[in-house]
Scaffold this active site. Sequence first.
Site, mmCIF file in Angstrom:
data_model
loop_
_atom_site.group_PDB
_atom_site.id
_atom_site.type_symbol
_atom_site.label_atom_id
_atom_site.label_comp_id
_atom_site.label_asym_id
_atom_site.label_seq_id
_atom_site.Cartn_x
_atom_site.Cartn_y
_atom_site.Cartn_z
ATOM 1 N N LYS D 171 0.839 -1.206 0.000
ATOM 2 C CA LYS D 171 0.000 0.000 0.000
ATOM 3 C C LYS D 171 0.874 1.257 0.000
ATOM 4 O O LYS D 171 0.578 2.242 -0.698
ATOM 5 C CB LYS D 171 -0.936 0.005 1.216
ATOM 6 N N LYS D 239 -0.404 11.988 5.113
ATOM 7 C CA LYS D 239 -0.095 11.001 6.158
ATOM 8 C C LYS D 239 0.571 9.767 5.544
ATOM 9 O O LYS D 239 1.589 9.274 6.041
ATOM 10 C CB LYS D 239 -1.391 10.577 6.873
#
Lengths: 291, 291, 291, 291
Positions: D171, D239
């Site tokens: 990811k 983030k």
Amino acid sequence: MTRIAFIGLGIMGLPMATNLVRAGHEVAGYNRGEAKRARFADAGGTAAGSVAEAVRGAEVVITMLPDSPDVEEVVLGPDGVLESAGAGALLVDMSTIAPATARTVAELAAETGVRAVDAPVSGGEQGAIDGTLSIMVGGEPADVEAARPLLEVLGGTVVHVGPSGSGQTVKAANQLVVAGTIQLVAEALTLLDAQGVELRSAVEVLSGGLAGSAILDRKAPGMLARRFAPGFRVDLHHKDLGIVLDSAREAGVVIPLGGAVAQLMAALRAQGDGHLDHSALLLGVERLSGK
Amino acid sequence: MTRIAFIGLGIMGLPMATNLVRAGHEVAGYNRGEAKRARFADAGGTAAGSVAEAVRGAEVVITMLPDSPDVEEVVLGPDGVLESAGAGALLVDMSTIAPATARTVAELAAETGVRAVDAPVSGGEQGAIDGTLSIMVGGEPADVEAARPLLEVLGGTVVHVGPSGSGQTVKAANQLVVAGTIQLVAEALTLLDAQGVELRSAVEVLSGGLAGSAILDRKAPGMLARRFAPGFRVDLHHKDLGIVLDSAREAGVVIPLGGAVAQLMAALRAQGDGHLDHSALLLGVERLSGK
Amino acid sequence: MTRIAFIGLGIMGLPMATNLVRAGHEVAGYNRGEAKRARFADAGGTAAGSVAEAVRGAEVVITMLPDSPDVEEVVLGPDGVLESAGAGALLVDMSTIAPATARTVAELAAETGVRAVDAPVSGGEQGAIDGTLSIMVGGEPADVEAARPLLEVLGGTVVHVGPSGSGQTVKAANQLVVAGTIQLVAEALTLLDAQGVELRSAVEVLSGGLAGSAILDRKAPGMLARRFAPGFRVDLHHKDLGIVLDSAREAGVVIPLGGAVAQLMAALRAQGDGHLDHSALLLGVERLSGK
Amino acid sequence: MTRIAFIGLGIMGLPMATNLVRAGHEVAGYNRGEAKRARFADAGGTAAGSVAEAVRGAEVVITMLPDSPDVEEVVLGPDGVLESAGAGALLVDMSTIAPATARTVAELAAETGVRAVDAPVSGGEQGAIDGTLSIMVGGEPADVEAARPLLEVLGGTVVHVGPSGSGQTVKAANQLVVAGTIQLVAEALTLLDAQGVELRSAVEVLSGGLAGSAILDRKAPGMLARRFAPGFRVDLHHKDLGIVLDSAREAGVVIPLGGAVAQLMAALRAQGDGHLDHSALLLGVERLSGK
């Protein structure tokens, strides 16, 4: 004469502690590993057998350690500085660590009656030996003034830059500028060399104008002579650039060159040169350029 | 006393030519636009009505022009320097142009019996006024020595760095380092400010260590005071970084920070600040950071 | 059936010209070097002995050459296309060159009564062989429509993107995106590999989501198998990124990733890998990472 | 029919949980804030009053939360998933968090007899609604197979990429490639627009060749229409890029474009656009370019 505990007798700490001894202070030094303690004893200091032994009875405790976790362990940990230091002692942490850790140390020290300032340095091994370091100090004005006479033994420039943690923030800024300037000089030298310019003359003239810098004065000669013994190691500068990036991220400040040079320092380390002086960024540019 | 033609009386050229007048030389100056010529006459020089008029009879021709095409036009073009200069005249091009153009000018000059050196400068408007420029000179040793007495009127550092074109290559390296250092200082100041550090103290301590530089000494005060009047304009530094990138590309040298700062300088110009001093890179960092 | 001159029978040009032969057109091909002409004759084309011989009598002239100077020489030079082409001929330049050069070619062609469109391609050698290139066409609508039937033999996507030069601008944008995407995939693969992830599965899942791209589909398998035979050479992509940077500079557009990837492509070339496929950017990331 | 607890009913979680309901499963959903629970109940799910209430008796617990600290709190904290889940339950964390945190969660789960896999997703809100997410799964093969039937309800691509934490590493790689590709497309579009190219045609042709990507297909239309409602917020991608940089640093992998795009995403957030879709990187390029 001040009773001083000095924790961390490495490449920087040993000459710093020695300068304090020479200035007439009573210095109990501690480092893991007997060899370093013995070298300090040879230099006239008192070798302590533990952090606690060094700290007990000291008026001032100076720490000069590699990274935030070391400071947390040595200062906050069991048998650490805060457990052994008397109320009213002054802790001067001269390590380069995250500003947030410095603030935490100061707060926990205050709870035990210990005053703390953060006082990281710039100037490298030579500055430590010569007592000409630049020292950037964060903390309460009274505590900074209390530390000043000792700091002036260690450095030529001692500046109070703001509250607790500010010394570390200025150090982060310093490490950003230093890494970037080395990289710029490395790019310039590689370009000049590839085009057949006489490098020593070029450095002379660059130094005399707006491109002039302490890096050109102090690091370029070693770069031209291809001497990359530290000095200040790539590994440590890599660590410091991690602090810089985190600090900028936390503050919402965008640092494009900082981000780029952090990758280039990481490359040098990944290529196996973490033990060399940070001026070895020259090697990185040469490898990129197939030289 | 030397008979000098000085072509280009702009922000840099006017004080340079004036310093030559003050040193007792006979200087015929030319610039497009009467106002600049009038200012030179006010300063004690002789205003010439054309390049040809200025150059005729001159022992030394100095050119201080914005870019490569200007030099090509003024030196090589019709009614230009080479058409009017006598055999044996010495052409000293102090403009910042591509190294390749400098080599071409020297070759074509030689065909007309004119000796040529490239002698770009660093130090900015203040250095031009004070006669403390750094001057990097490329050319034949004898020609460089012939130019040296005049160059020493204009600069505090005059260094022969290699054959024809080398002066421009060193200047390109200079512009790379200067742009990068300003950008690094801009990133550092924005970071320090965002974290509440007292900036003047921080600059003081940074200046005293390995991060110290002429940029910190001469440009940071203006940056803190938010004075961005040039000085050296963003537009010109943008042009110079184009030369830097082309030069690195031609030489097969990889300059990651050079590539990055060229984009940031281009951004400042695209944002409408081409007329400001290059220290306005601070504004670029602040805009990126939403300040 | 159209009489076509096809100039440039390289890695791309040969299969393209061959596809036109197969589609029933009469194609006279030319390239410097007899070997390439012989291969074209083997493929059913007519080998011409010179540009002029190929072009004389052709209704459409297609050029597929390495760089702007080649196009200038072959099209504008003595014994070039414009000298030999009849009035009303259509010149379709499918090379990747600077947009400004494309506009100049179109203007000079118009003066000789030749209509010209710029029609650079994307899709690589495989696309050329399969006749599935993407073709971006700039020029007058009528000229583009006249070229369309032939272009549709060569490509699966033929789009008129604007006036003369627009095809090259879109190609520059294409080369920016392609280089950057390869570099991103190279960074991702190196990161995944260093952390022990199974790369084939990772590529499968990345391809299925927002990270999916033609690069992942067509280039990642070769990267995993470490096959770096071109395909599209680093040298050519390096040239194209020079066009991209100049184009952005001219337009006042800031391209930070474009600037960064141009340095990385230059590095690969400087390291001696100019002859490899551009997917060898993976090797560059691995070298930076000491792998 | 499986009894499922679904924790986290946000922009992604709500449609995912709803798809599980529609597939015939019994789903107890929980989120802080009654409004979101009510929307889930409206969609046919069972709203639980607490994490514990949702988890008790569930065969599978799915978590879809914003960041590492949220997962630590909800899974490991008091009244959290591990306290309430029965031995043998299967925890499927679909949040995007640091790989190191994912490994810690799996280890602590194992100590309480709970099996855990990390299964972050790509594909955005639309993929969540359509059940076409790409899902990258790390964990023990048997656990991954146990989770697969449910994951195939949620996604079109479900790939087991390696041991615990591998899903998160893939990811991270995904987020690196996605951010970089958006930025490349943003640079390309700004360049094309500045040079007067028709953008819709350009996007069509770029999509058909090697520059083609899911970003061009799915994000470019919104960018051209200047619709920047999320989708996937800049704040979250910022983030995620923090995770990417930390992960690369930890692995000793150098990611120059990753480092650069992280600064550009940070800029967009600092400029007040954290709430927009990540395709708003276009706005950042336009601001840099003074458009």
